[in-house]
Design an enzyme around this catalytic site. Structure first.
Site, PDB file in Angstrom:
ATOM      1  N   LYS A   1     -25.853  -4.143 -11.745  1.00 29.13           N
ATOM      2  CA  LYS A   1     -25.244  -3.199 -13.401  1.00 29.13           C
ATOM      3  C   LYS A   1     -24.790  -3.698 -14.293  1.00 29.13           C
ATOM      4  O   LYS A   1     -23.709  -3.392 -14.711  1.00 29.13           O
ATOM      5  CB  LYS A   1     -24.570  -2.578 -12.011  1.00 29.13           C
ATOM      6  CG  LYS A   1     -24.872  -1.155 -10.965  1.00 29.13           C
ATOM      7  CD  LYS A   1     -24.222  -0.618 -10.339  1.00 29.13           C
ATOM      8  CE  LYS A   1     -24.858  -0.293  -8.821  1.00 29.13           C
ATOM      9  NZ  LYS A   1     -23.845   0.570  -7.670  1.00 29.13           N
TER      10      LYS A   1
ATOM     11  N   GLU B   1     -30.762  -3.456   4.033  1.00 31.18           N
ATOM     12  CA  GLU B   1     -29.679  -2.571   3.283  1.00 31.18           C
ATOM     13  C   GLU B   1     -29.274  -1.286   4.285  1.00 31.18           C
ATOM     14  O   GLU B   1     -30.890  -1.079   4.606  1.00 31.18           O
ATOM     15  CB  GLU B   1     -29.681  -1.501   1.806  1.00 31.18           C
ATOM     16  CG  GLU B   1     -28.560  -0.719   1.362  1.00 31.18           C
ATOM     17  CD  GLU B   1     -28.806   0.001   0.422  1.00 31.18           C
ATOM     18  OE1 GLU B   1     -28.128   0.280  -0.256  1.00 31.18           O
ATOM     19  OE2 GLU B   1     -29.513   1.368   0.762  1.00 31.18           O
TER      20      GLU B   1
ATOM     21  N   ARG C   1     -16.441 -10.122 -36.363  1.00 34.32           N
ATOM     22  CA  ARG C   1     -17.005  -8.601 -35.223  1.00 34.32           C
ATOM     23  C   ARG C   1     -17.658  -9.071 -34.162  1.00 34.32           C
ATOM     24  O   ARG C   1     -17.462  -9.022 -32.983  1.00 34.32           O
ATOM     25  CB  ARG C   1     -17.787  -7.479 -35.887  1.00 34.32           C
ATOM     26  CG  ARG C   1     -17.566  -6.324 -35.273  1.00 34.32           C
ATOM     27  CD  ARG C   1     -16.325  -6.226 -35.065  1.00 34.32           C
ATOM     28  NE  ARG C   1     -15.956  -5.889 -33.681  1.00 34.32           N
ATOM     29  CZ  ARG C   1     -14.645  -6.186 -33.613  1.00 34.32           C
ATOM     30  NH1 ARG C   1     -13.354  -5.888 -34.418  1.00 34.32           N
ATOM     31  NH2 ARG C   1     -13.686  -6.661 -32.957  1.00 34.32           N
TER      32      ARG C   1
ATOM     33  N   LYS D   1     -33.958  -1.744  -0.479  1.00 29.45           N
ATOM     34  CA  LYS D   1     -32.976  -0.678   0.292  1.00 29.45           C
ATOM     35  C   LYS D   1     -33.453   0.494   0.813  1.00 29.45           C
ATOM     36  O   LYS D   1     -34.389   0.460   1.245  1.00 29.45           O
ATOM     37  CB  LYS D   1     -32.168  -0.900  -1.311  1.00 29.45           C
ATOM     38  CG  LYS D   1     -31.541  -1.480  -2.075  1.00 29.45           C
ATOM     39  CD  LYS D   1     -30.733  -0.454  -3.029  1.00 29.45           C
ATOM     40  CE  LYS D   1     -30.059  -1.748  -3.235  1.00 29.45           C
ATOM     41  NZ  LYS D   1     -29.014  -1.573  -4.710  1.00 29.45           N
TER      42      LYS D   1
ATOM     43  N   ASP E   1     -23.958  -1.120   3.366  1.00 33.12           N
ATOM     44  CA  ASP E   1     -23.611  -0.061   2.066  1.00 33.12           C
ATOM     45  C   ASP E   1     -23.352   1.605   2.318  1.00 33.12           C
ATOM     46  O   ASP E   1     -23.754   2.290   3.961  1.00 33.12           O
ATOM     47  CB  ASP E   1     -25.100   0.947   1.424  1.00 33.12           C
ATOM     48  CG  ASP E   1     -24.956   1.698   0.536  1.00 33.12           C
ATOM     49  OD1 ASP E   1     -23.349   0.810  -0.110  1.00 33.12           O
ATOM     50  OD2 ASP E   1     -25.404   2.387   0.332  1.00 33.12           O
TER      51      ASP E   1
END
Length: 295
Positions: free
Chosen positions: A133, A200, A98, A165, A221
């Protein structure tokens, strides 16, 4: 990134989670002397990734288990293909099944999805890259799978590069009282020549003030395709242009055709479906030696 040490750490943690006090079922049902041959079979076509991981999962339960990989990471396969053959003590093979499948199925799913994105932009100069992510603890595995599919990696962690950002810039300018350009120039002055600076923006009018700070990459973005085309023209080669946001298999071609250099795709890792692979096990009876890996 996918070193033997990282593989061993993750695989052993996964096995400990799955069989903290052993495999009760196999220990009760399978004779200790039974040996088995198992074939890793593709139930659907795809791109393979995770050969070393699958092998490590088998060996971690029993060092005498032998795994013969029939495909290499990055190779395409069809439904019904034998991807690997395993031979060893039946109890140990079943205990590792598994964990080995979970990891190789997910990695091959990422590689297969990445290859689809890469194929859609192959007529352009755009690179398909991943994002942070990723599944916690599995970043090296998932980043390796992206490369298996022909993609590229973004920064591996927060420690690798400066990536400012909108929230960073809001705090920076409010605290310093400086313009975006001057605030970024102050940041640039503190960096070594080897450290990459990416910023960004989410509006066309932000591009020139950011470029004036001599950034290495500018991320556009959530721009529309028309805005991306305009942004690429404004940058005019003064920085690497990355497109981010609203990227999927339907939109990626038109995004790449705007002339951007990099397209970051979070879906490569955060929304991927594990590929359908199976392990077909044949118990060979009681043998003193598993012998050569069977076909």
């Amino acid at each position: 990134m996918l070193t033997p040490q990282i593989i061993d750490t993750v695989v052993r943690a996964a096995l400990l989670e799955d069989a903290p006090w052993g495999d009760l079922t196999s220990e009760l049902l399978i004779p200790e002397t039974a040996y088995a041959t198992a074939r890793l079979i593709a139930r659907e076509p795809g791109v393979f990734s995770g050969g070393a991981v699958f092998t490590a999962a088998m060996t971690a339960t029993d060092e005498t288990i032998r795994t013969e990989l029939r495909v290499r990471d990055g190779e395409r396969f069809e439904a019904g293909d034998v991807l690997a053959v395993v031979a060893g003590p039946a109890r140990s093979v079943l205990q590792a099944e598994r964990v080995g499948l979970n990891l190789v199925q997910r990695m091959s799913g990422i590689a297969t999805l990445t290859a689809q994105y890469v194929g859609l932009v192959s007529h352009t100069g755009a690179r398909i890259v991943d994002t942070r992510k990723t599944t916690p603890g599995l970043r090296a595995f998932e980043r390796h799978a992206v490369r298996s599919g022909g993609g590229h990696n973004h920064r591996f962690s927060l420690s690798d590069a400066v990536m400012a950002k909108d929230n960073h810039l809001a705090v920076l300018t409010a605290q310093s009282g400086l313009s975006v350009t001057d605030a970024l120039l102050a940041v640039r002055a503190q960096l070594s020549h080897t450290t990459h600076l990416e910023v960004e923006v989410d509006r066309i009018d932000q591009i020139e003030p950011v470029l004036a700070a001599r950034v290495d990459t500018i991320m556009l973005d959530n721009f529309t395709v028309d805005q991306l085309r305009e942004g690429v023209a404004l940058v005019a080669g003064r920085a690497i242009v990355e497109a981010s946001g609203n990227v999927n298999l339907t939109t990626v071609r038109s995004i790449a055709e705007t002339g951007v250099d990099v397209i970051s795709v979070g879906a490569l890792t955060h929304s991927v479906r594990s590929l359908d692979l199976g392990l077909d096990v044949d118990v060979d009876g009681t043998r003193a030696d598993a012998g050569a890996v069977a076909p």
